[in-house]
Design a protein around this motif. Structure first.
Motif, PDB file in Angstrom:
ATOM      1  N   THR A   1      43.102  33.875  55.579  1.00  0.00           N
ATOM      2  CA  THR A   1      42.482  34.397  56.791  1.00  0.00           C
ATOM      3  C   THR A   1      41.389  35.393  56.438  1.00  0.00           C
ATOM      4  OG1 THR A   1      44.490  34.117  58.105  1.00  0.00           O
ATOM      5  CG2 THR A   1      42.865  35.698  58.922  1.00  0.00           C
ATOM      6  N   LEU A   2      40.203  35.162  56.975  1.00  0.00           N
ATOM      7  CA  LEU A   2      39.081  36.087  56.832  1.00  0.00           C
ATOM      8  C   LEU A   2      38.998  36.932  58.093  1.00  0.00           C
ATOM      9  CD1 LEU A   2      36.413  37.148  55.566  1.00  0.00           C
ATOM     10  CD2 LEU A   2      35.246  35.257  56.728  1.00  0.00           C
TER      11      LEU A   2
ATOM     12  N   ALA B   1      33.083  30.297  55.604  1.00  0.00           N
ATOM     13  CA  ALA B   1      34.529  30.416  55.404  1.00  0.00           C
ATOM     14  C   ALA B   1      35.273  29.245  56.032  1.00  0.00           C
ATOM     15  CB  ALA B   1      35.025  31.741  55.991  1.00  0.00           C
ATOM     16  N   ARG B   2      34.877  28.864  57.223  1.00  0.00           N
ATOM     17  CA  ARG B   2      35.513  27.735  57.907  1.00  0.00           C
ATOM     18  C   ARG B   2      35.306  26.444  57.118  1.00  0.00           C
ATOM     19  NH1 ARG B   2      39.239  27.498  61.340  1.00  0.00           N
ATOM     20  NH2 ARG B   2      38.246  25.984  62.722  1.00  0.00           N
TER      21      ARG B   2
ATOM     22  N   GLU C   1      40.893  30.412  57.986  1.00  0.00           N
ATOM     23  CA  GLU C   1      40.983  30.840  59.368  1.00  0.00           C
ATOM     24  C   GLU C   1      40.123  32.094  59.502  1.00  0.00           C
ATOM     25  OE1 GLU C   1      42.615  29.205  61.768  1.00  0.00           O
ATOM     26  OE2 GLU C   1      43.125  27.678  60.269  1.00  0.00           O
ATOM     27  N   VAL C   2      39.490  32.273  60.646  1.00  0.00           N
ATOM     28  CA  VAL C   2      38.606  33.427  60.822  1.00  0.00           C
ATOM     29  C   VAL C   2      38.964  34.177  62.098  1.00  0.00           C
ATOM     30  CG1 VAL C   2      36.238  34.251  61.047  1.00  0.00           C
ATOM     31  CG2 VAL C   2      36.716  32.248  59.625  1.00  0.00           C
ATOM     32  N   ILE C   3      39.190  35.476  61.944  1.00  0.00           N
ATOM     33  CA  ILE C   3      39.386  36.342  63.093  1.00  0.00           C
ATOM     34  C   ILE C   3      38.343  37.452  63.014  1.00  0.00           C
ATOM     35  CG2 ILE C   3      41.840  35.825  63.341  1.00  0.00           C
ATOM     36  CD1 ILE C   3      42.493  38.422  61.933  1.00  0.00           C
TER      37      ILE C   3
ATOM     38  N   LEU D   1      43.483  44.010  60.351  1.00  0.00           N
ATOM     39  CA  LEU D   1      43.791  44.616  59.056  1.00  0.00           C
ATOM     40  C   LEU D   1      45.159  44.177  58.535  1.00  0.00           C
ATOM     41  CD1 LEU D   1      42.488  48.238  59.735  1.00  0.00           C
ATOM     42  CD2 LEU D   1      41.405  46.473  58.323  1.00  0.00           C
ATOM     43  N   ALA D   2      46.109  44.010  59.421  1.00  0.00           N
ATOM     44  CA  ALA D   2      47.476  43.680  59.011  1.00  0.00           C
ATOM     45  C   ALA D   2      47.633  42.224  58.596  1.00  0.00           C
ATOM     46  CB  ALA D   2      48.447  43.998  60.143  1.00  0.00           C
ATOM     47  N   THR D   3      46.736  41.343  59.055  1.00  0.00           N
ATOM     48  CA  THR D   3      46.950  39.909  58.838  1.00  0.00           C
ATOM     49  C   THR D   3      45.892  39.223  57.979  1.00  0.00           C
ATOM     50  OG1 THR D   3      45.803  39.355  60.904  1.00  0.00           O
ATOM     51  CG2 THR D   3      48.186  39.696  61.032  1.00  0.00           C
ATOM     52  N   SER D   4      44.791  39.885  57.704  1.00  0.00           N
ATOM     53  CA  SER D   4      43.697  39.231  56.964  1.00  0.00           C
ATOM     54  C   SER D   4      43.926  39.291  55.463  1.00  0.00           C
ATOM     55  CB  SER D   4      42.358  39.892  57.300  1.00  0.00           C
ATOM     56  OG  SER D   4      42.038  39.736  58.658  1.00  0.00           O
TER      57      SER D   4
END
Length: 314
Positions: free
Chosen positions: A143-144, A160-161, A166-168, A195-198
């Motif tokens: 994840t980016l 990135a895709r 995955e991009v958030i 911040l918690a998931t990337s």
């Protein structure tokens, strides 16, 4: 009319300006403030990169100045309010270096996640550190997280895709139903969730009072364990001391930093503690500079500054 260029610019673009205007092209001026102040006294246009300080003192000296061309997009070295007060137009090279920055983000993320590219000397010496280098990670499926999702952020997301990420993104200026987000495949989220998931966090915001210190110790510590941080935006957004401590502690997996609170780095910088570290890439504010982007940026500013002066009767 006279144009002063105080930092490096593509020679072809400089020549195109010389065909129509008097041009002083002297990249050394950025480091020689007294000479710069003398030169700008007769300047109708000033072309700079990110190091020339276009402040109130310079604007007061440059009484004929009508326009400042910025070979890049960040404006923190230009006092925009003072330019407005002096009726000086500011022209950035919006979008011209976006591809270079986006490729830097993806390229450094690949290198840091893989963690296997610092083995050249060992392999040449006949050592074979294969066992130590079996834990490299792939970009695909990660994840980016983009902090700021303007033109450069969106181009980074496209790359990135294409590689299976995955991009958030966190960007208060964008609406959740913005068609560009759906087109690219970007999901807006809150900063804390990002911040918690990337696995990779990339900064794409200007330095303002709101973004200064945005990633302090607490927020850096809240990043996913093993995550990579890439900063091509501006120094001052990230707490450099806290970043170094979290890299040393192993909480963060790596960092690629192109911009710093003080440039060049001063003696005793926090990064000194990570000299030789394989999970840190430091570059001297060049993420947006390639042979190709320099030509694009220079050509754009030469054209737009030339057109502006022509409209002023030059």
């Amino acid at each position: 009319m006279m144009i002063v260029i105080s930092e490096f610019m593509d020679e072809t673009a400089v020549a195109s300006l010389r065909d129509r205007f008097e041009v002083i092209y002297d990249p050394a001026l950025v480091d020689e403030r007294p000479r710069l102040m003398e030169r700008v006294q007769q300047a109708d246009a000033l072309i700079v990169r990110n190091r020339t300080q276009v402040d109130r003192a310079l604007l007061s000296a440059a009484r004929r100045l009508k326009v400042v061309g910025r070979l890049g997009v960040g404006l923190d070295n230009i006092d925009v309010a003072a330019c407005q007060a002096h009726k000086v137009e500011v022209i950035p090279a919006s979008g011209a270096n976006a591809a270079a920055v986006a490729e830097y983000v993806i390229g450094t993320a690949l290198v840091l996640l893989r963690g296997q590219y610092a083995s050249t000397d060992a392999v040449i010496d006949g050592r074979w550190p294969r066992t130590a280098l079996l834990n490299g990670r792939e970009l695909g499926g990660k994840t980016l997280g983009l902090i700021g999702c303007g033109y450069i952020g969106q181009l980074t997301a496209r790359l990135a895709r294409a590689l299976g990420m995955e991009v958030i993104a966190h960007d208060p200026a964008l609406a959740a139903d913005d068609p560009a987000l759906a087109r690219i495949g970007i999901r807006l989220t809150g900063l804390e969730e990002l911040l918690a998931t990337s696995d990779v966090v990339s900064l794409h915001v200007p330095l303002t009072e709101k973004t200064r210190g945005l990633l302090g110790r607490e927020r850096l510590a809240s990043m996913k364990k093993g995550a990579i941080l890439v900063n091509t935006a501006r120094g001052g957004i990230v707490d450099e001391k806290a970043l170094v401590e979290l890299l040393k502690a192993g909480h963060l997996g790596g960092a690629a930093i192109d911009v710093f609170a003080q440039e060049p780095l001063p003696a005793g910088s926090p990064f000194t503690a990570l000299r030789g570290a394989s999970n840190l890439i430091l570059t001297p504010h060049v993420a947006g500079v390639t042979q190709e982007s320099n030509k694009r940026v220079s050509a754009m500013i030469a054209q737009r500054v030339g057109e502006f002066l022509a409209g002023q009767g030059g």
